[in-house]
Design a protein around this motif. Structure first.
Motif, PDB file in Angstrom:
ATOM      1  N   UNK A 185       0.861  -1.182   0.000  1.00 24.40           N
ATOM      2  CA  UNK A 185       0.000   0.000   0.000  1.00 24.40           C
ATOM      3  C   UNK A 185       0.895   1.229   0.000  1.00 24.40           C
ATOM      4  N   UNK A 186       0.765   2.055  -1.027  1.00 27.70           N
ATOM      5  CA  UNK A 186       1.665   3.201  -1.166  1.00 27.70           C
ATOM      6  C   UNK A 186       1.084   4.483  -0.572  1.00 27.70           C
ATOM      7  N   UNK A 187      -0.190   4.435  -0.161  1.00 27.23           N
ATOM      8  CA  UNK A 187      -0.796   5.584   0.515  1.00 27.23           C
ATOM      9  C   UNK A 187      -1.722   5.058   1.595  1.00 27.23           C
ATOM     10  N   UNK A 188      -1.467   5.453   2.854  1.00 26.47           N
ATOM     11  CA  UNK A 188      -2.211   4.897   3.983  1.00 26.47           C
ATOM     12  C   UNK A 188      -3.646   5.430   4.033  1.00 26.47           C
ATOM     13  N   UNK A 189      -4.584   4.468   4.137  1.00 25.01           N
ATOM     14  CA  UNK A 189      -5.989   4.809   4.301  1.00 25.01           C
ATOM     15  C   UNK A 189      -6.657   3.738   5.159  1.00 25.01           C
ATOM     16  N   UNK A 190      -7.935   3.940   5.437  1.00 17.91           N
ATOM     17  CA  UNK A 190      -8.678   2.944   6.225  1.00 17.91           C
ATOM     18  C   UNK A 190      -9.067   1.769   5.331  1.00 17.91           C
ATOM     19  N   UNK A 191      -8.231   0.765   5.320  1.00 20.18           N
ATOM     20  CA  UNK A 191      -8.447  -0.385   4.438  1.00 20.18           C
ATOM     21  C   UNK A 191      -9.646  -1.214   4.851  1.00 20.18           C
ATOM     22  N   UNK A 192      -9.954  -1.246   6.149  1.00 17.52           N
ATOM     23  CA  UNK A 192     -11.042  -2.086   6.627  1.00 17.52           C
ATOM     24  C   UNK A 192     -12.417  -1.569   6.214  1.00 17.52           C
ATOM     25  N   UNK A 193     -12.476  -0.316   5.756  1.00 19.22           N
ATOM     26  CA  UNK A 193     -13.754   0.245   5.326  1.00 19.22           C
ATOM     27  C   UNK A 193     -14.023   0.013   3.842  1.00 19.22           C
ATOM     28  N   UNK A 194     -13.067  -0.582   3.138  1.00 17.17           N
ATOM     29  CA  UNK A 194     -13.221  -0.757   1.694  1.00 17.17           C
ATOM     30  C   UNK A 194     -14.169  -1.894   1.347  1.00 17.17           C
ATOM     31  N   UNK A 195     -14.772  -1.791   0.188  1.00 16.22           N
ATOM     32  CA  UNK A 195     -15.643  -2.857  -0.314  1.00 16.22           C
ATOM     33  C   UNK A 195     -14.847  -4.135  -0.521  1.00 16.22           C
ATOM     34  N   UNK A 196     -13.607  -3.983  -0.969  1.00 12.45           N
ATOM     35  CA  UNK A 196     -12.767  -5.149  -1.247  1.00 12.45           C
ATOM     36  C   UNK A 196     -12.482  -5.945   0.032  1.00 12.45           C
ATOM     37  N   UNK A 197     -12.237  -5.235   1.137  1.00 16.71           N
ATOM     38  CA  UNK A 197     -11.988  -5.955   2.384  1.00 16.71           C
ATOM     39  C   UNK A 197     -13.251  -6.648   2.873  1.00 16.71           C
ATOM     40  N   UNK A 198     -14.354  -5.929   2.866  1.00 16.56           N
ATOM     41  CA  UNK A 198     -15.612  -6.501   3.352  1.00 16.56           C
ATOM     42  C   UNK A 198     -16.036  -7.704   2.522  1.00 16.56           C
ATOM     43  N   UNK A 199     -15.624  -7.727   1.253  1.00 15.51           N
ATOM     44  CA  UNK A 199     -15.952  -8.856   0.378  1.00 15.51           C
ATOM     45  C   UNK A 199     -14.955  -9.999   0.500  1.00 15.51           C
ATOM     46  N   UNK A 200     -13.939  -9.826   1.354  1.00 17.50           N
ATOM     47  CA  UNK A 200     -12.973 -10.891   1.582  1.00 17.50           C
ATOM     48  C   UNK A 200     -11.920 -11.033   0.515  1.00 17.50           C
ATOM     49  N   UNK A 201     -11.624  -9.950  -0.201  1.00 21.50           N
ATOM     50  CA  UNK A 201     -10.663 -10.030  -1.302  1.00 21.50           C
ATOM     51  C   UNK A 201      -9.212  -9.911  -0.851  1.00 21.50           C
ATOM     52  N   UNK A 202      -8.990  -9.487   0.395  1.00 20.58           N
ATOM     53  CA  UNK A 202      -7.613  -9.403   0.883  1.00 20.58           C
ATOM     54  C   UNK A 202      -7.574  -9.465   2.400  1.00 20.58           C
ATOM     55  N   UNK A 203      -6.377  -9.748   2.922  1.00 22.62           N
ATOM     56  CA  UNK A 203      -6.077  -9.680   4.344  1.00 22.62           C
ATOM     57  C   UNK A 203      -4.822  -8.832   4.507  1.00 22.62           C
ATOM     58  N   UNK A 204      -4.697  -8.149   5.638  1.00 15.43           N
ATOM     59  CA  UNK A 204      -3.440  -7.479   5.962  1.00 15.43           C
ATOM     60  C   UNK A 204      -2.450  -8.538   6.436  1.00 15.43           C
ATOM     61  N   UNK A 205      -1.353  -8.669   5.743  1.00 15.80           N
ATOM     62  CA  UNK A 205      -0.324  -9.639   6.121  1.00 15.80           C
ATOM     63  C   UNK A 205       1.003  -9.199   5.531  1.00 15.80           C
ATOM     64  N   UNK A 206       2.002  -9.049   6.373  1.00 20.26           N
ATOM     65  CA  UNK A 206       3.297  -8.554   5.918  1.00 20.26           C
ATOM     66  C   UNK A 206       3.929  -9.504   4.897  1.00 20.26           C
ATOM     67  N   UNK A 207       4.772  -8.939   4.048  1.00 22.40           N
ATOM     68  CA  UNK A 207       5.465  -9.718   3.016  1.00 22.40           C
ATOM     69  C   UNK A 207       6.218 -10.906   3.616  1.00 22.40           C
ATOM     70  N   UNK A 208       6.962 -10.673   4.703  1.00 17.28           N
ATOM     71  CA  UNK A 208       7.755 -11.745   5.299  1.00 17.28           C
ATOM     72  C   UNK A 208       6.866 -12.869   5.812  1.00 17.28           C
ATOM     73  N   UNK A 209       5.777 -12.505   6.471  1.00 17.03           N
ATOM     74  CA  UNK A 209       4.838 -13.494   6.985  1.00 17.03           C
ATOM     75  C   UNK A 209       4.210 -14.316   5.857  1.00 17.03           C
ATOM     76  N   UNK A 210       4.060 -13.697   4.696  1.00 11.73           N
ATOM     77  CA  UNK A 210       3.470 -14.395   3.559  1.00 11.73           C
ATOM     78  C   UNK A 210       4.378 -15.481   2.981  1.00 11.73           C
ATOM     79  N   UNK A 211       5.603 -15.572   3.465  1.00 15.30           N
ATOM     80  CA  UNK A 211       6.521 -16.589   2.944  1.00 15.30           C
ATOM     81  C   UNK A 211       6.343 -17.945   3.633  1.00 15.30           C
ATOM     82  N   UNK A 212       5.647 -17.983   4.775  1.00 12.25           N
ATOM     83  CA  UNK A 212       5.542 -19.221   5.544  1.00 12.25           C
ATOM     84  C   UNK A 212       4.673 -20.261   4.852  1.00 12.25           C
TER      85      UNK A 212
END
Length: 402
Positions: free
Chosen positions: A188-215
């Motif tokens: 994310x190159x500009x900080x905003x309230x991600x949890x209020x987005x339609x995409x989040x509410x629809x389950x299209x993404x989770x907040x997860x750091x790049x390093x954690x995504x390697x497991x």
């Protein structure tokens, strides 16, 4: 600075800081509390309060030195710490009485005296600086500096519902700019309230750091596997595994805290995951009954959390050597007992959000040299360092059972 300075902002910051440092409360919970107390604040004001609070928490020891405060307790003390933080970052202060005789000149004078005092300059306890030096040697200084920076915000695309390319477009329609950095990861190159987005509410993404995504990908799962995430917590990696398994096979998420598994169920529903079962580890029998049932096992074990200090800067004031010793003992026990859940020919990932060899490489070596690890071999391992990869500190090791 994007927000104007108002006394109410400093009252909110001081209230949060008093609860964090005097009561031992978690920073994220306290920031959330003070932001909810005045719903009339705009987004810039909310961001200012959150950023300055985190800034003071992250640099607490240094700011006590700059503000000439030995043991802050009062409202005025925490106003003064916040003022010192703003002056240190080039912001002019109003002439409010709470700031007393704070001046940029005095802050700069005090800053010049800590050039050779790393623990003060980087704002950590002396014992932790000694530990980092012992464990990481010449890498510790750069690692510590990186851990004191603000963490980047990274999303994991939920491929059960969308693709990174489609998610980038959907978020752009909601004025959130992202960059595809690897696999399922978007920066994310500009900080905003991600949890209020339609995409989040629809389950299209989770907040997860790049390093954690390697497991999860390191487990090399496929839709035919039985996979166990044995320290699942609220389940970020379980959801990643479900997507990699294409919502097929069997995914069992375990944890000693049932409330975390309840949160996982909510997240799984939003993400469209239906191959997942949760089970609380209420006794040692739960693990014994699963002996040689898993094709793949993820052990993202409890740890010091030193790799994620950028996200949880208050942790460095809550950690102590006794806790570290207890968690190292717990890690070894989990690795020895839980590894029995893997079938011969299966695979296990041992991971932590720490950068300390004592919690990482040393634990793997210890396991392989004990009876519990006699049928195991190390395939690969990697420690992600914030100053190298640019994201959270994290350790991933992959072990094969013969």
């Amino acid at each position: 600075m994007s927000a104007r300075l108002y006394p109410a902002h400093f009252e909110a910051i001081a209230s949060a800081l008093q609860a964090i440092f005097l009561k031992g409360n978690y920073a994220d919970k306290e920031i959330s509390r003070v932001l909810k107390e005045d719903k009339k604040r705009g987004s810039k004001d909310r961001a200012f309060i959150a950023e300055q609070t985190y800034g003071v928490v992250r640099n607490y020891r240094l700011l006590k030195h700059l503000a000439e405060l030995e043991n802050p307790t009062s409202r005025e003390d925490f106003w003064r710490l916040t003022g010192a933080w703003l002056l240190h970052n080039g912001t002019n202060l109003p002439g409010w009485k709470e700031f007393g005789n704070l001046s940029r000149e005095r802050v700069e004078e005090r800053m010049a005296t800590v050039d050779d005092k790393r623990a003060v300059r980087e704002s950590i306890p002396d014992w932790l600086d000694a530990l980092g030096t012992d464990q990481l040697g010449d890498n510790w200084g750069a690692t510590l500096t990186a851990l004191n920076e603000q963490a980047p915000v990274v999303l994991r695309t939920n491929r059960l519902k969308t693709t990174p390319e489609e998610l980038i477009k959907a978020l752009a329609k909601e004025s959130i700019l992202t960059e595809h950095i690897a696999a399922d990861a978007l920066l994310v190159t500009e900080r905003r309230n991600l949890f209020a987005t339609k995409a989040f509410k629809a389950g299209h993404f989770e907040l997860q750091d790049f390093s954690s995504q390697q497991a999860a990908p390191s487990l090399d799962v496929d839709p035919s596997h039985t996979v166990i995430d044995a320290c699942a917590g609220a389940g970020g990696k379980s959801l990643h595994l479900a997507a990699l398994m294409q919502n097929r096979g069997k995914l069992l998420s375990l944890d000693v805290h049932n409330w975390k598994l309840e949160e996982l169920k909510k997240r799984a529903k939003r993400a469209g995951v239906n191959n997942l079962e949760t089970r609380a580890i209420s006794s040692t029998k739960i693990v014994k009954r699963l002996t040689e049932r898993a094709d793949r096992l993820l052990l993202d074990v409890p740890c010091s959390g030193l790799g994620v200090l950028r996200r949880n800067p208050d942790a460095k004031w809550k950690l102590n050597p006794d806790f570290l010793e207890r968690v190292i003992t717990e890690q070894a026990d989990i690795l020895a007992r839980y590894s029995r859940m893997v079938k011969p020919g299966g695979k296990m990932v041992y991971a932590t959000c720490s950068i300390l060899p004592r919690e990482n490489d040393d634990q793997v070596d210890r396991f392989l040299n004990e009876e519990a690890g006699k049928d195991w071999t190390l395939a690969r391992k990697h420690t992600y360092l914030p100053q190298v990869e640019g994201y959270d500190g994290f350790f991933v090791s992959v072990l094969d059972r013969t």
